[in-house]
Design a protein around this motif. Structure first.
Motif, PDB file in Angstrom:
ATOM      1  N   TYR A   3       0.830  -1.200   0.000  1.00  0.00           N
ATOM      2  CA  TYR A   3       0.000   0.000   0.000  1.00  0.00           C
ATOM      3  C   TYR A   3       0.872   1.260   0.000  1.00  0.00           C
ATOM      4  O   TYR A   3       0.545   2.247  -0.661  1.00  0.00           O
ATOM      5  CB  TYR A   3      -0.920   0.028   1.217  1.00  0.00           C
ATOM      6  CG  TYR A   3      -1.680   1.334   1.315  1.00  0.00           C
ATOM      7  CD1 TYR A   3      -2.789   1.579   0.519  1.00  0.00           C
ATOM      8  CD2 TYR A   3      -1.247   2.339   2.175  1.00  0.00           C
ATOM      9  CE1 TYR A   3      -3.474   2.777   0.586  1.00  0.00           C
ATOM     10  CE2 TYR A   3      -1.923   3.552   2.256  1.00  0.00           C
ATOM     11  CZ  TYR A   3      -3.027   3.759   1.460  1.00  0.00           C
ATOM     12  OH  TYR A   3      -3.694   4.968   1.523  1.00  0.00           O
ATOM     13  N   MET A  58      -7.666   8.940   1.899  1.00  0.00           N
ATOM     14  CA  MET A  58      -8.263   7.704   1.384  1.00  0.00           C
ATOM     15  C   MET A  58      -7.787   6.497   2.183  1.00  0.00           C
ATOM     16  O   MET A  58      -8.575   5.582   2.478  1.00  0.00           O
ATOM     17  CB  MET A  58      -7.902   7.538  -0.101  1.00  0.00           C
ATOM     18  CG  MET A  58      -8.571   6.363  -0.778  1.00  0.00           C
ATOM     19  SD  MET A  58     -10.386   6.499  -0.767  1.00  0.00           S
ATOM     20  CE  MET A  58     -10.616   7.934  -1.810  1.00  0.00           C
ATOM     21  N   GLY A  59      -6.526   6.491   2.568  1.00  0.00           N
ATOM     22  CA  GLY A  59      -6.037   5.394   3.397  1.00  0.00           C
ATOM     23  C   GLY A  59      -6.711   5.372   4.758  1.00  0.00           C
ATOM     24  O   GLY A  59      -7.007   4.301   5.299  1.00  0.00           O
ATOM     25  N   GLN A  60      -6.965   6.563   5.305  1.00  0.00           N
ATOM     26  CA  GLN A  60      -7.670   6.643   6.581  1.00  0.00           C
ATOM     27  C   GLN A  60      -9.124   6.205   6.449  1.00  0.00           C
ATOM     28  O   GLN A  60      -9.657   5.480   7.304  1.00  0.00           O
ATOM     29  CB  GLN A  60      -7.589   8.090   7.113  1.00  0.00           C
ATOM     30  CG  GLN A  60      -8.426   8.377   8.340  1.00  0.00           C
ATOM     31  CD  GLN A  60      -7.842   7.768   9.597  1.00  0.00           C
ATOM     32  OE1 GLN A  60      -6.679   7.360   9.615  1.00  0.00           O
ATOM     33  NE2 GLN A  60      -8.638   7.703  10.647  1.00  0.00           N
ATOM     34  N   TRP A  61      -9.789   6.629   5.374  1.00  0.00           N
ATOM     35  CA  TRP A  61     -11.214   6.340   5.184  1.00  0.00           C
ATOM     36  C   TRP A  61     -11.452   4.852   4.929  1.00  0.00           C
ATOM     37  O   TRP A  61     -12.408   4.268   5.435  1.00  0.00           O
ATOM     38  CB  TRP A  61     -11.742   7.177   4.033  1.00  0.00           C
ATOM     39  CG  TRP A  61     -13.199   6.962   3.752  1.00  0.00           C
ATOM     40  CD1 TRP A  61     -14.240   7.235   4.588  1.00  0.00           C
ATOM     41  CD2 TRP A  61     -13.755   6.393   2.568  1.00  0.00           C
ATOM     42  NE1 TRP A  61     -15.435   6.893   3.989  1.00  0.00           N
ATOM     43  CE2 TRP A  61     -15.165   6.369   2.744  1.00  0.00           C
ATOM     44  CE3 TRP A  61     -13.221   5.920   1.373  1.00  0.00           C
ATOM     45  CZ2 TRP A  61     -16.024   5.887   1.757  1.00  0.00           C
ATOM     46  CZ3 TRP A  61     -14.084   5.441   0.393  1.00  0.00           C
ATOM     47  CH2 TRP A  61     -15.465   5.421   0.605  1.00  0.00           C
ATOM     48  N   THR A  62     -10.576   4.231   4.130  1.00  0.00           N
ATOM     49  CA  THR A  62     -10.736   2.808   3.820  1.00  0.00           C
ATOM     50  C   THR A  62     -10.171   1.906   4.919  1.00  0.00           C
ATOM     51  O   THR A  62     -10.344   0.682   4.832  1.00  0.00           O
ATOM     52  CB  THR A  62     -10.042   2.484   2.492  1.00  0.00           C
ATOM     53  OG1 THR A  62      -8.645   2.815   2.593  1.00  0.00           O
ATOM     54  CG2 THR A  62     -10.668   3.269   1.343  1.00  0.00           C
ATOM     55  N   ARG A  63      -9.486   2.504   5.893  1.00  0.00           N
ATOM     56  CA  ARG A  63      -8.847   1.768   6.995  1.00  0.00           C
ATOM     57  C   ARG A  63      -7.751   0.847   6.496  1.00  0.00           C
ATOM     58  O   ARG A  63      -7.300  -0.049   7.227  1.00  0.00           O
ATOM     59  CB  ARG A  63      -9.875   0.951   7.781  1.00  0.00           C
ATOM     60  CG  ARG A  63     -11.095   1.733   8.250  1.00  0.00           C
ATOM     61  CD  ARG A  63     -10.711   2.936   9.066  1.00  0.00           C
ATOM     62  NE  ARG A  63     -10.028   2.565  10.306  1.00  0.00           N
ATOM     63  CZ  ARG A  63      -9.522   3.438  11.171  1.00  0.00           C
ATOM     64  NH1 ARG A  63      -9.614   4.757  10.917  1.00  0.00           N
ATOM     65  NH2 ARG A  63      -8.922   3.033  12.273  1.00  0.00           N
ATOM     66  N   VAL A  64      -7.293   1.057   5.254  1.00  0.00           N
ATOM     67  CA  VAL A  64      -6.175   0.258   4.752  1.00  0.00           C
ATOM     68  C   VAL A  64      -4.878   0.689   5.421  1.00  0.00           C
ATOM     69  O   VAL A  64      -4.033  -0.142   5.768  1.00  0.00           O
ATOM     70  CB  VAL A  64      -6.060   0.393   3.219  1.00  0.00           C
ATOM     71  CG1 VAL A  64      -4.823  -0.334   2.694  1.00  0.00           C
ATOM     72  CG2 VAL A  64      -7.315  -0.135   2.545  1.00  0.00           C
ATOM     73  N   PRO A  66      -4.639   3.341   8.332  1.00  0.00           N
ATOM     74  CA  PRO A  66      -5.140   4.387   9.231  1.00  0.00           C
ATOM     75  C   PRO A  66      -4.008   5.236   9.778  1.00  0.00           C
ATOM     76  O   PRO A  66      -2.969   4.726  10.199  1.00  0.00           O
ATOM     77  CB  PRO A  66      -5.844   3.595  10.342  1.00  0.00           C
ATOM     78  CG  PRO A  66      -5.234   2.233  10.289  1.00  0.00           C
ATOM     79  CD  PRO A  66      -4.874   1.983   8.876  1.00  0.00           C
TER      80      PRO A  66
END
Length: 363
Positions: A3, A58-64, A66
Motif C-alpha cells: 500500500y 483515502m487510506g484513513q477512510w478505507t482503513r487500509v 489508518p
C-alpha cells in the motif's frame, strides 16, 4: 508495504497531473510569482496539498492505512495553514498573520502529554520557525521541493524507527507529492510552489519531527531536530545576519538567500539546487543516525560546523546594490562620444548646410 508503494505512486502522478492542469488557468488569472523576471504561475503547492490530503485521507477512510488520531489532526492542521498560504498567494498578507496562523495550528498538534507544557511551547515556536523558514526557502526553482523530499524521507525514517506507521506513510506520501511537483518545478520552473505549498510542507515536516521525538529529553531532541532542517535554518540565519549588517529591514526582500549567492559565485540554477540538496541530505542523514542510535550525539557538531562555514563564507558575497564596473575602454569610448557630440553641436551652429543634428552612438 504494497500500500505504501501504491500510495506514493498515486500521489506522485496525481500531483504531476494537477500541477499541469492548474498552470494554464492560473497563468491566465495573473496569479504569478512577482519575484521573478519571468512570470511563473503559482498554485503548484495546491496540487501538492490536494494530492497529499486525498491519498492520505483515502487510506484513513478505507482503513487500509489508518493514520491515527494524532496524525489525522496534524494533516487537518496542515491543510488549514495551506489554506492561509493560498490566501497569501492571491492577496498580500502581513507576516504577522502567517505567524499567528502557524502558531495556532502548531499549538493544536503538539503532544503536550508527552512533551510537557514548557517543552511543548518550545516545540510550537520551533514549528512556526520551520514553517516560515520553508516559505523563505522558496526563493529558487526546485529548491523547496528538493529539500522537502530529503527532509520528508529523514523524518519518515525517524517515525518508522518509533513504529509510527501512520506518520511514516503520511511523510512518504508528502515526499512523493513533492517529487511529482518537481517534474514541473525543476529549473526553469513552469509552475511555482507558492506560500500554500511551502507553508504546508514546512509545517507538516516540523510537526511530524516533533511528534516522532515526543517523550525524549529536550537536549537530545534538539540534536536530532536541528539537522533535519539545517538548510532552511542556514538560509534564515544567513539572510538575517546579512540584512542586519547592511542595516536593512528584516522583512524587506532581496536576492540575499542561499541560492542567490551561489548563483553569484557562478553556479547554474540546477547546480545550486543540487549542491543545497546534497547538503540537506548529509545533515538529515546525521539526524536520522543520531535518532536511531547508530551515531553519537556529537555528530550534530559536524552539521553545526558545516552550516557555520557556509553562512560565514556566503556572507562575503556582495548582494546589495551590486553594479558592474565600467571598463576602461568603454569609459574612454564614452568620453570620445561626448567629445564628438560637442563637436557636432559646434559644427551645426557654424554651418548652415547642416540641418539635422548629428548623433554619435556609443558602441
Amino acid at each position: 508495504m504494497l500500500y505504501g508503494i501504491l500510495a506514493a505512486t498515486t500521489a506522485l502522478l496525481l500531483t504531476a497531473v494537477l500541477a499541469a492542469l492548474l498552470r494554464g488557468p492560473v497563468l491566465r488569472a495573473g496569479i504569478v510569482d512577482r519575484r521573478r523576471q519571468r512570470p511563473v504561475p503559482l498554485f503548484g503547492g495546491l496540487a501538492v496539498v490536494a494530492a497529499t490530503c486525498l491519498v492520505a485521507g483515502m487510506g484513513q477512510w478505507t482503513r487500509v492505512a489508518p493514520l491515527g488520531g494524532g496524525v489525522g489532526d496534524l494533516l487537518v492542521a496542515g491543510a488549514g495553514i495551506a489554506a492561509l498560504g493560498l490566501v497569501a498567494d492571491v492577496w498580500r498578507l502581513r507576516a504577522r498573520v502567517l505567524v499567528a496562523g502557524a502558531a495556532v495550528a502548531a499549538a493544536c498538534v503538539v503532544p503536550y502529554e508527552e512533551t510537557g507544557v514548557a517543552a511543548g511551547l518550545l516545540a510550537v515556536s520551533w514549528i512556526v520557525f520551520v514553517t516560515l523558514a520553508f516559505r523563505a526557502l522558496d526563493h529558487a526553482d526546485g529548491l523547496t521541493g528538493t529539500v522537502g523530499v530529503v527532509t520528508a524521507f529523514g523524518a519518515g525514517a525517524c517515525a518508522a524507527a518509533e513504529v509510527m506507521d501512520g506518520l511514516a506513510v503520511l511523510l512518504s506520501v508528502l515526499a512523493a507529492a513533492l517529487t511529482g511537483f518537481l517534474m514541473h518545478n525543476w529549473p526553469p520552473a513552469r509552475i511555482g510552489l507558492g506560500a500554500c505549498g511551502s507553508l504546508f510542507t514546512g509545517f507538516l515536516l516540523a510537526s511530524a519531527a516533533v511528534t516522532a521525538r515526543a517523550g525524549y529529553p529536550l537536549g537530545s531532541s534538539v540534536r536530532v531536530l536541528f539537522p533535519l532542517t539545517a538548510v532552511a535554518t542556514a538560509d534564515v540565519v544567513l539572510v538575517a545576519l546579512s540584512r542586519l549588517m547592511a542595516r536593512r529591514s528584516l522583512l524587506r526582500g532581496g536576492p540575499d538567500h542561499l541560492a542567490h549567492r551561489l548563483r553569484r559565485l557562478g553556479l547554474t540554477p540546477p547546480g545550486a539546487v543540487v549542491l543545497l540538496g546534497a547538503g540537506a541530505f548529509a545533515a538529515v542523514l546525521a539526524g536520522v543516525l543520531v535518532h536511531s542510535g547508530w551515531a553519537g550525539e556529537q555528530a550534530v557538531l559536524w552539521v553545526v560546523g558545516g552550516m557555520s562555514v557556509v553562512v560565514l563564507g556566503l556572507l562575503r558575497v556582495p548582494v546589495y546594490g551590486v553594479r558592474r564596473a565600467v571598463p576602461t575602454q568603454t569609459a574612454a569610448s564614452s568620453a570620445s562620444s561626448t567629445s564628438a557630440r560637442t563637436s557636432a553641436r559646434t559644427s551645426t551652429r557654424a554651418s548652415a548646410q547642416v540641418t539635422v543634428p548629428l548623433r554619435v552612438r556609443n558602441g
